[in-house]
Structures are given as structure tokens and as C-alpha cells.
Design a protein around this motif. Structure first.
Motif, PDB file in Angstrom:
ATOM      1  N   UNK A  21      -2.250  17.864 -19.712  1.00  0.00           N
ATOM      2  CA  UNK A  21      -1.590  17.198 -20.840  1.00  0.00           C
ATOM      3  C   UNK A  21      -2.167  15.811 -21.084  1.00  0.00           C
ATOM      4  N   UNK A  22      -2.559  15.107 -20.023  1.00  0.00           N
ATOM      5  CA  UNK A  22      -3.185  13.797 -20.189  1.00  0.00           C
ATOM      6  C   UNK A  22      -4.544  13.921 -20.870  1.00  0.00           C
ATOM      7  N   UNK A  23      -5.290  14.968 -20.549  1.00  0.00           N
ATOM      8  CA  UNK A  23      -6.570  15.214 -21.207  1.00  0.00           C
ATOM      9  C   UNK A  23      -6.354  15.493 -22.693  1.00  0.00           C
ATOM     10  N   UNK A  24      -5.359  16.308 -22.996  1.00  0.00           N
ATOM     11  CA  UNK A  24      -5.034  16.617 -24.392  1.00  0.00           C
ATOM     12  C   UNK A  24      -4.531  15.362 -25.109  1.00  0.00           C
ATOM     13  N   UNK A  25      -3.738  14.546 -24.401  1.00  0.00           N
ATOM     14  CA  UNK A  25      -3.213  13.312 -24.993  1.00  0.00           C
ATOM     15  C   UNK A  25      -4.329  12.333 -25.324  1.00  0.00           C
ATOM     16  N   UNK A  26      -5.344  12.247 -24.457  1.00  0.00           N
ATOM     17  CA  UNK A  26      -6.474  11.359 -24.729  1.00  0.00           C
ATOM     18  C   UNK A  26      -7.207  11.812 -25.984  1.00  0.00           C
ATOM     19  N   UNK A  27      -7.370  13.113 -26.135  1.00  0.00           N
ATOM     20  CA  UNK A  27      -7.989  13.639 -27.350  1.00  0.00           C
ATOM     21  C   UNK A  27      -7.143  13.384 -28.583  1.00  0.00           C
ATOM     22  N   UNK A  28      -5.819  13.515 -28.437  1.00  0.00           N
ATOM     23  CA  UNK A  28      -4.916  13.261 -29.564  1.00  0.00           C
ATOM     24  C   UNK A  28      -4.981  11.796 -29.994  1.00  0.00           C
ATOM     25  N   UNK A  29      -5.071  10.886 -29.033  1.00  0.00           N
ATOM     26  CA  UNK A  29      -5.188   9.463 -29.369  1.00  0.00           C
ATOM     27  C   UNK A  29      -6.505   9.182 -30.099  1.00  0.00           C
ATOM     28  N   UNK A  30      -7.586   9.798 -29.645  1.00  0.00           N
ATOM     29  CA  UNK A  30      -8.884   9.629 -30.325  1.00  0.00           C
ATOM     30  C   UNK A  30      -8.825  10.191 -31.745  1.00  0.00           C
ATOM     31  N   UNK A  31      -8.251  11.389 -31.881  1.00  0.00           N
ATOM     32  CA  UNK A  31      -8.147  12.010 -33.213  1.00  0.00           C
ATOM     33  C   UNK A  31      -7.294  11.168 -34.149  1.00  0.00           C
ATOM     34  N   UNK A  32      -6.155  10.690 -33.656  1.00  0.00           N
ATOM     35  CA  UNK A  32      -5.267   9.874 -34.490  1.00  0.00           C
ATOM     36  C   UNK A  32      -5.939   8.556 -34.862  1.00  0.00           C
ATOM     37  N   UNK A  33      -6.705   7.988 -33.944  1.00  0.00           N
ATOM     38  CA  UNK A  33      -7.414   6.739 -34.234  1.00  0.00           C
ATOM     39  C   UNK A  33      -8.501   6.962 -35.277  1.00  0.00           C
ATOM     40  N   UNK A  34      -9.212   8.090 -35.174  1.00  0.00           N
ATOM     41  CA  UNK A  34     -10.225   8.412 -36.180  1.00  0.00           C
ATOM     42  C   UNK A  34      -9.594   8.599 -37.554  1.00  0.00           C
ATOM     43  N   UNK A  35      -8.451   9.281 -37.595  1.00  0.00           N
ATOM     44  CA  UNK A  35      -7.752   9.461 -38.876  1.00  0.00           C
ATOM     45  C   UNK A  35      -7.272   8.120 -39.427  1.00  0.00           C
ATOM     46  N   UNK A  36      -6.783   7.244 -38.551  1.00  0.00           N
ATOM     47  CA  UNK A  36      -6.320   5.927 -39.002  1.00  0.00           C
ATOM     48  C   UNK A  36      -7.474   5.133 -39.601  1.00  0.00           C
ATOM     49  N   UNK A  37      -8.644   5.228 -38.992  1.00  0.00           N
ATOM     50  CA  UNK A  37      -9.819   4.529 -39.536  1.00  0.00           C
ATOM     51  C   UNK A  37     -10.262   5.146 -40.854  1.00  0.00           C
ATOM     52  N   UNK A  38     -10.073   6.459 -41.003  1.00  0.00           N
ATOM     53  CA  UNK A  38     -10.457   7.132 -42.237  1.00  0.00           C
ATOM     54  C   UNK A  38      -9.509   6.777 -43.381  1.00  0.00           C
ATOM     55  N   UNK A  39      -8.216   6.847 -43.120  1.00  0.00           N
ATOM     56  CA  UNK A  39      -7.233   6.550 -44.167  1.00  0.00           C
ATOM     57  C   UNK A  39      -7.101   5.051 -44.426  1.00  0.00           C
ATOM     58  N   UNK A  40      -7.323   4.256 -43.394  1.00  0.00           N
ATOM     59  CA  UNK A  40      -7.235   2.806 -43.543  1.00  0.00           C
ATOM     60  C   UNK A  40      -8.624   2.225 -43.641  1.00  0.00           C
ATOM     61  N   UNK A  60       0.212  10.878 -32.278  1.00  0.00           N
ATOM     62  CA  UNK A  60      -0.173  11.531 -31.026  1.00  0.00           C
ATOM     63  C   UNK A  60       1.051  12.061 -30.284  1.00  0.00           C
ATOM     64  N   UNK A  61       2.142  11.307 -30.266  1.00  0.00           N
ATOM     65  CA  UNK A  61       3.368  11.768 -29.602  1.00  0.00           C
ATOM     66  C   UNK A  61       3.948  12.973 -30.328  1.00  0.00           C
ATOM     67  N   UNK A  62       3.903  12.973 -31.652  1.00  0.00           N
ATOM     68  CA  UNK A  62       4.394  14.112 -32.436  1.00  0.00           C
ATOM     69  C   UNK A  62       3.596  15.372 -32.055  1.00  0.00           C
ATOM     70  N   UNK A  63       2.286  15.226 -31.926  1.00  0.00           N
ATOM     71  CA  UNK A  63       1.447  16.348 -31.531  1.00  0.00           C
ATOM     72  C   UNK A  63       1.759  16.798 -30.099  1.00  0.00           C
ATOM     73  N   UNK A  64       1.932  15.860 -29.188  1.00  0.00           N
ATOM     74  CA  UNK A  64       2.204  16.213 -27.795  1.00  0.00           C
ATOM     75  C   UNK A  64       3.546  16.931 -27.643  1.00  0.00           C
ATOM     76  N   UNK A  65       4.534  16.549 -28.423  1.00  0.00           N
ATOM     77  CA  UNK A  65       5.850  17.190 -28.351  1.00  0.00           C
ATOM     78  C   UNK A  65       5.826  18.599 -28.934  1.00  0.00           C
ATOM     79  N   UNK A  66       4.979  18.820 -29.936  1.00  0.00           N
ATOM     80  CA  UNK A  66       4.971  20.089 -30.637  1.00  0.00           C
ATOM     81  C   UNK A  66       3.534  20.432 -31.047  1.00  0.00           C
TER      82      UNK A  66
END
Length: 153
Positions: A21-40, A60-66
């Protein structure tokens, strides 16, 4: 390049994630950060607005929960349902409101705007009128034609 850390994401989860889950969470944080840079915009990690970090952690938390994007699940007859978020189901995503916030933080404004339009080869503000040509819709006010250095038309 993540705008938030794993420890900050752990603080938003109501369980202690295991190694997978920590490995998946690290990927989710990277993905969310990339999206934030794209939209912002591509903010430097140390000077990104606090709200960017908050939105990245929220996504990232929303993704980790579901992670599969379910909105309904029943064990009896195996019923699963997904929401209307469409292609974003089962991925890291930002809601429309979160995207709007990122755009505003980046200084991007949506809506209608006006721009100055100039004839080809003329200089803004310093136009000289070579003459006026008659138009059939208003003979009393002819249309101005602008010149450039090469010729009158």
C-alpha cells in the motif's frame, strides 16, 4: 517530484498501510502531483501553495480509500457499482471544483476575454490611415485601410 510526502498521506488514512500500500501510495502522490502541475502550473516543490499540497493529499487519499472507484458494494449477491466520474474511476483524479482551484492558483482564468486586433504589418497604437474605402452598408462612414512601409494596401 511529489507535492506531499508519504508521512503526510499516512496522517489522512485511518489505517496503517503495509508495504504494498505504501508503494501504491507513493505512485498516487506522484500521479496527483503531476495532475496538479498539469491543471495548475509546475510549481517548485518547496514554494508550491499550501492548497496544492492539500489537494494532492486529498486526491491520493481518495484513491487509497477506494482504488476501484466503487460507490456501492454488496456481499450477498455480488453487486458492485461505479459513480458517474467516468474514466476517472479507479484512478487518481481531481474533481471539477479542485481543478478550478488549481487553475485559479496558477493564475489561469476561464471565460471570455477581448484582444486587440491589428492589420498585418501595422504597429499597435501607431497606425497611420492611408485612406478610407466606401462600404455598401454605411456610405456616410467609410472603412479605414491601414498602411505599412511597403505599400498603401
Amino acid at each position: 517530484m511529489a507535492y506531499a510526502t508519504l508521512d503526510e498521506l499516512r496522517g489522512r488514512l485511518d489505517w496503517e498501510p503495509d508495504e504494498d500500500e505504501l508503494r501504491i501510495a507513493a505512485g498516487a502522490l506522484d500521479d496527483a502531483s503531476d495532475l496538479a502541475a498539469t491543471y495548475g502550473r509546475d510549481w517548485p516543490e518547496d514554494t508550491a501553495p499550501r492548497l496544492v499540497k492539500t489537494l494532492v493529499l486529498k486526491s491520493a487519499a481518495r484513491y487509497m480509500r477506494n482504488p476501484n472507484g466503487y460507490t456501492q458494494s454488496r456481499a450477498g449477491d455480488e453487486t458492485l457499482a461505479w459513480s458517474d466520474i467516468g474514466r476517472d474511476g479507479g484512478t487518481v483524479y481531481f474533481s471539477r471544483e479542485e481543478i478550478r482551484l488549481l487553475e485559479e492558483l496558477a493564475g489561469r482564468k476561464r471565460g471570455i476575454t477581448s484582444v486587440a486586433v491589428f492589420a498585418w504589418g501595422t504597429k499597435p497604437g501607431g497606425r497611420s490611415v492611408a485612406g478610407r474605402v466606401p462600404v455598401d452598408y454605411s456610405p456616410a462612414s467609410p472603412f479605414p485601410m491601414f498602411v505599412d512601409e511597403a505599400g498603401p494596401w
